[in-house]
Motif scaffolding. Structure first.
Motif, mmCIF file in Angstrom:
data_model
loop_
_atom_site.group_PDB
_atom_site.id
_atom_site.type_symbol
_atom_site.label_atom_id
_atom_site.label_comp_id
_atom_site.label_asym_id
_atom_site.label_seq_id
_atom_site.Cartn_x
_atom_site.Cartn_y
_atom_site.Cartn_z
ATOM 1 N N ARG A 39 -59.132 22.457 98.529
ATOM 2 C CA ARG A 39 -60.335 22.940 97.830
ATOM 3 C C ARG A 39 -60.555 22.159 96.542
ATOM 4 O O ARG A 39 -61.695 21.801 96.202
ATOM 5 C CB ARG A 39 -60.205 24.436 97.543
ATOM 6 C CG ARG A 39 -60.365 25.329 98.773
ATOM 7 C CD ARG A 39 -60.534 26.781 98.378
ATOM 8 N NE ARG A 39 -59.334 27.322 97.741
ATOM 9 C CZ ARG A 39 -58.331 27.889 98.393
ATOM 10 N NH1 ARG A 39 -58.380 27.990 99.716
ATOM 11 N NH2 ARG A 39 -57.287 28.365 97.741
ATOM 12 N N ILE A 43 -63.862 19.746 95.612
ATOM 13 C CA ILE A 43 -64.681 19.866 94.399
ATOM 14 C C ILE A 43 -64.696 18.546 93.637
ATOM 15 O O ILE A 43 -65.744 18.098 93.152
ATOM 16 C CB ILE A 43 -64.152 21.007 93.505
ATOM 17 C CG1 ILE A 43 -64.339 22.356 94.227
ATOM 18 C CG2 ILE A 43 -64.858 21.019 92.155
ATOM 19 C CD1 ILE A 43 -63.667 23.525 93.533
ATOM 20 N N GLN A 44 -63.530 17.901 93.533
ATOM 21 C CA GLN A 44 -63.459 16.604 92.861
ATOM 22 C C GLN A 44 -64.349 15.572 93.558
ATOM 23 O O GLN A 44 -65.054 14.803 92.900
ATOM 24 C CB GLN A 44 -62.012 16.104 92.842
ATOM 25 C CG GLN A 44 -61.088 16.895 91.936
ATOM 26 C CD GLN A 44 -59.635 16.499 92.117
ATOM 27 O OE1 GLN A 44 -59.328 15.499 92.769
ATOM 28 N NE2 GLN A 44 -58.728 17.282 91.562
ATOM 29 N N ILE A 47 -68.091 16.325 92.790
ATOM 30 C CA ILE A 47 -68.446 15.943 91.415
ATOM 31 C C ILE A 47 -68.554 14.428 91.294
ATOM 32 O O ILE A 47 -69.499 13.886 90.712
ATOM 33 C CB ILE A 47 -67.413 16.501 90.417
ATOM 34 C CG1 ILE A 47 -67.483 18.030 90.380
ATOM 35 C CG2 ILE A 47 -67.646 15.924 89.021
ATOM 36 C CD1 ILE A 47 -66.392 18.679 89.548
ATOM 37 N N LEU A 162 -70.251 19.593 99.872
ATOM 38 C CA LEU A 162 -69.191 20.419 99.295
ATOM 39 C C LEU A 162 -68.941 21.655 100.143
ATOM 40 O O LEU A 162 -67.786 22.014 100.414
ATOM 41 C CB LEU A 162 -69.572 20.832 97.871
ATOM 42 C CG LEU A 162 -68.614 21.811 97.172
ATOM 43 C CD1 LEU A 162 -67.217 21.223 97.070
ATOM 44 C CD2 LEU A 162 -69.146 22.177 95.791
ATOM 45 N N LEU A 166 -65.422 22.608 101.961
ATOM 46 C CA LEU A 166 -64.703 23.841 101.637
ATOM 47 C C LEU A 166 -64.405 24.680 102.879
ATOM 48 O O LEU A 166 -63.371 25.350 102.953
ATOM 49 C CB LEU A 166 -65.501 24.665 100.621
ATOM 50 C CG LEU A 166 -65.584 24.086 99.196
ATOM 51 C CD1 LEU A 166 -66.507 24.923 98.337
ATOM 52 C CD2 LEU A 166 -64.190 24.007 98.561
#
Length: 214
Positions: A39, A43-44, A47, A162, A166
């Motif tokens: 997870r 997210i990294q 971004i 994303l 996830l």
């Protein structure tokens, strides 16, 4: 006009980022990591992708100017590149611009955190995505509304990416290989059509063909 820009850019960027196809790639790169680590890396990656997309959109035209490349020339070259990528999507192969060379693919196995490299760059934000971003950012440059739509499309597509990352462990079991294959083929056809449009627009803008034909 704005709706057409929005729909064309959304289709092109979604086809290049391809959240469905990104799921098995992400899972293979993060195999052995805990769910919490996966997870965090998702997210990294999201971004990093957003930052890269906006950086390319802002600096892309400036870079072309430094090298003296006209936007119409870039449209032609970019259209040809996107068309070759579309052909590989339709045939089921992976284009080397995002898959990497054999040496690069071998080195990927030894990377502890693949969120930035190789997943974000060059797999997500590769030459095809860069080409798409520069061409559409140039179209949006003189319209504040289109600039807002450009940013919206980037956020929508990366948001979908994303979400896909996830839920990749769960969705990978639910979505069949056939469904993924069909979606990739359809996006390849759409991307091929857009690539042809880029080439035609570039040829017209450079004066190599008339507006209504050769």
């Amino acid at each position: 006009m704005e709706i057409e820009f929005f729909s064309r850019f959304l289709a092109a960027l979604f086809a290049m980022v391809n959240p469905l196809a990104a799921m098995p790639v992400f899972l293979s790169l993060t195999a052995g990591s805990s769910p919490k680590a996966q997870r965090a890396m998702a997210i990294q990656a999201a971004i990093a992708a957003v930052i890269a997309c906006f950086a390319i959109a802002i600096a892309g035209k400036w870079v072309l100017g430094v090298f003296g490349i006209a936007i119409d020339s870039f449209r032609i070259a970019g259209g040809i590149l996107l068309f070759t990528i579309a052909l590989t999507m339709i045939s089921g192969a992976r284009h080397t611009s995002s898959a990497g060379t054999e040496k690069e693919r071998a080195s990927q196995e030894n990377i502890d955190n693949p969120a930035i490299y190789p997943f974000t760059i060059p797999m997500t934000v590769g030459p095809g995505t860069i080409t798409t971003l520069i061409i559409f950012s140039e179209q949006a440059a003189d319209s504040p509304v289109k600039m807002g739509l450009f940013a919206t499309v980037v956020l929508i597509v990366i948001g979908l990416l994303l979400a896909a990352l996830l839920i990749a462990p769960l969705l990978d079991r639910m979505v069949s290989q056939t469904a993924r294959t069909v979606s990739i083929r359809i996006m390849g056809i759409i991307l091929a059509a857009l690539a042809v449009e880029f080439v035609i627009t570039g040829l017209r803008g450079s004066g190599l063909i008339a507006l209504n034909g050769i």
